[in-house]
Enzyme design. Structure first.
Site, short mmCIF file in Angstrom:
data_model
loop_
_atom_site.label_atom_id
_atom_site.label_comp_id
_atom_site.label_asym_id
_atom_site.label_seq_id
_atom_site.Cartn_x
_atom_site.Cartn_y
_atom_site.Cartn_z
N LYS A 125 10.90 -13.98 4.57
CA LYS A 125 10.71 -14.08 3.12
C LYS A 125 11.58 -15.20 2.60
CE LYS A 125 8.66 -11.44 -0.02
NZ LYS A 125 7.54 -10.58 0.40
N1 GLU Z 1 4.14 -11.67 -0.42
C1 GLU Z 1 3.23 -10.74 0.17
C2 GLU Z 1 3.97 -9.55 0.72
O1 GLU Z 1 5.04 -9.21 0.28
C3 GLU Z 1 2.30 -11.40 1.17
C4 GLU Z 1 2.94 -12.06 2.33
C5 GLU Z 1 1.98 -12.91 3.17
O2 GLU Z 1 0.80 -12.93 2.89
O3 GLU Z 1 2.48 -13.55 4.10
O4 GLU Z 1 3.49 -8.83 1.56
#
Ligand code: GLU
Length: 439
Positions: A125
């Site tokens: 993240k």
């Molecule tokens: N931000 C989204 C999550 O927290 C999607 C992450 C992604 O698609 O890589 O799952």
């Protein structure tokens, strides 16, 4: 309980202080959840050490020229928790609350999400500590591009693949892609579309990615309702946050005949027992920047919103929203966690005592990363899938994951979050045991 002040530099370079009662660090929440499951399943102590630590934590400071000619220096993060199951994967958020603790927690949750849904990715993240509403479009573009440049080789289509998260969208992904490709040697430029997912369709995005998180949430609610013998067609629900995730959940749940009766976002809260049209509200939010002033409902306060009787509550905003203050107010049958980490440990205890079910975030909101995986695959194979294909594949993965977690919950006689952790950790443990540790 701890209280502390958070300080950050804003768009305009002012120092802002937000006093907030942040009782737990988000990463402490993750480790609490992790330890509970690891103890119960007797996770191998060596693998426990590996999984309770992040692999890499990248912090970058980078200068960007503002529209008035000034230079601002921004702070961005990318935390890579684990990649034993595949390349690092996870969103980027632009929000004042972004700090290393928050991103660490969110990266770790991504590892569990991808493990639960059996998609070949690890967890990561990232984000930038900014309030994007304070910047012009041009400034946001320059911030995004310079952040991408600062990350350099720390992201890549086969290594670490960002996606949208809070306050980031298809446009931001298109800028990241363009910057990444423009700074690669020529032979790497044409086969790097899959360096980010959640792109606009024309730029290599997938049909169904935009609504995917909401769709996954609704599939898990449908499975929960089936199990409980509840008919969604007579159900009522409330939603916190009306961005991509909240608004899509509401629209898709509305298609089952369920009635949206209350919504809260950063601009306020609204209530209408006769029902709020999810589509109309989405259009209103698009034009007005928030739900405040929506003519089809009455304005209510935060307590009234949380006290509203409904079958389903979907928190789809920020973390720690269901806590010691709000959980006692909740009068619902299930909390379907659209956001990451919306329930803090105190809130969770209260929900448990009240007999309110939880569909845990790492299952409930995994639809987004699942369709990100489909987008990544399509890019790699130069394919373009139809929407019905994406929808059917997503449904299957979500239903299977839901079942796996239910089975573990029965086997271990535990709550659904702990069961979800056990599913994820068992898979990671099995892979580590097969592969061993280098050297
Ligand atoms: N931000 C989204 C999550 O927290 C999607 C992450 C992604 O698609 O890589 O799952």
């Amino acid at each position: 309980m701890r209280k502390y002040e958070e300080i950050w530099t804003t768009a305009t370079g002012e120092r802002e202080v937000e006093k907030k009662a942040k009782k737990y660090s988000l990463y402490e929440n993750v480790i609490k959840q992790f330890n509970k499951a690891a103890d119960l399943m007797e996770l191998d102590p060596n693998i426990r050490k590996i999984l309770s630590t992040t692999n890499n934590e990248i912090v970058v400071h980078f200068p960007v020229r503002m529209d008035d000619g000034r230079i601002e220096v921004f702070t961005g993060y990318r935390v890579q928790h684990n990649n034993v199951l595949g390349p690092y994967k996870g969103g980027l958020r632009f929000h004042p609350s972004v700090d290393i603790d928050e991103i660490r927690a969110l990266a770790t949750w991504m590892t569990w999400k991808t493990a639960i849904t059996h998609i070949p990715f690890g967890g990561a993240k990232g984000g930038i500590q900014i309030d994007p509403s304070k910047f012009s479009r041009q400034e946001l573009e320059r911030i995004t591009r310079r952040f991408t440049f600062a990350l350099g080789n720390n992201i890549g289509p086969e290594y670490d693949i960002p996606a949208p998260d809070v306050n980031t969208n298809e446009q931001i992904m298109a800028w990241i892609l363009d910057t990444y490709i423009s700074t690669r040697p020529p032979h790497e430029r044409q086969n790097s579309l899959h360096v980010v997912t959640g792109k606009p369709i024309e730029t290599g995005g997938s049909y169904g990615r935009k609504k995917a998180t909401g769709q996954g949430i609704v599939i898990t609610i449908e499975q929960w309702a089936k199990e409980r013998g509840i008919s969604l067609n007579e159900a009522t629900f409330t939603v916190q946050g009306y961005g991509n995730v909240g608004s899509w959940s509401a629209r898709l749940l509305g298609e089952y005949g369920a009635r949206l009766i209350a919504v809260e976002d950063v601009t306020g809260a609204i209530l209408n027992q006769r029902g709020i049209d999810p589509e109309e509200l989405a259009t209103y939010v698009k034009n007005n920047g928030g739900i405040a002033g929506y003519p089809g409902a009455e304005a209510v306060d935060h307590r009234t919103f949380f006290s509203t009787r409904a079958d389903i509550f979907i928190p789809a905003a920020m973390e720690n929203q269901v806590n010691a203050e709000t959980a006692p107010l909740l009068d619902v049958n299930v909390v379907a966690e659209g956001a990451n980490g919306p329930t803090d440990p105190e809130g969770e205890k209260i929900l448990e005592e009240k007999g309110i079910d939880i569909i845990p975030d790492i299952l409930c909101n995994a639809g987004g990363v699942v369709v990100s995986y489909f987008e990544w695959l399509q890019n790699k194979r130069s394919e373009f899938w139809q929407l019905d294909e994406v929808d059917a594949k997503l449904r299957r993965i979500m239903v299977d994951a839901f079942k796996r977690i239910k089975e573990k919950a029965r086997e271990y006689e535990v709550d659904s979050r702990t069961a979800a952790y056990i599913v994820a950790l068992s898979r990671l443990e099995a892979v580590y045991k097969e592969r061993g540790i280098f050297p």
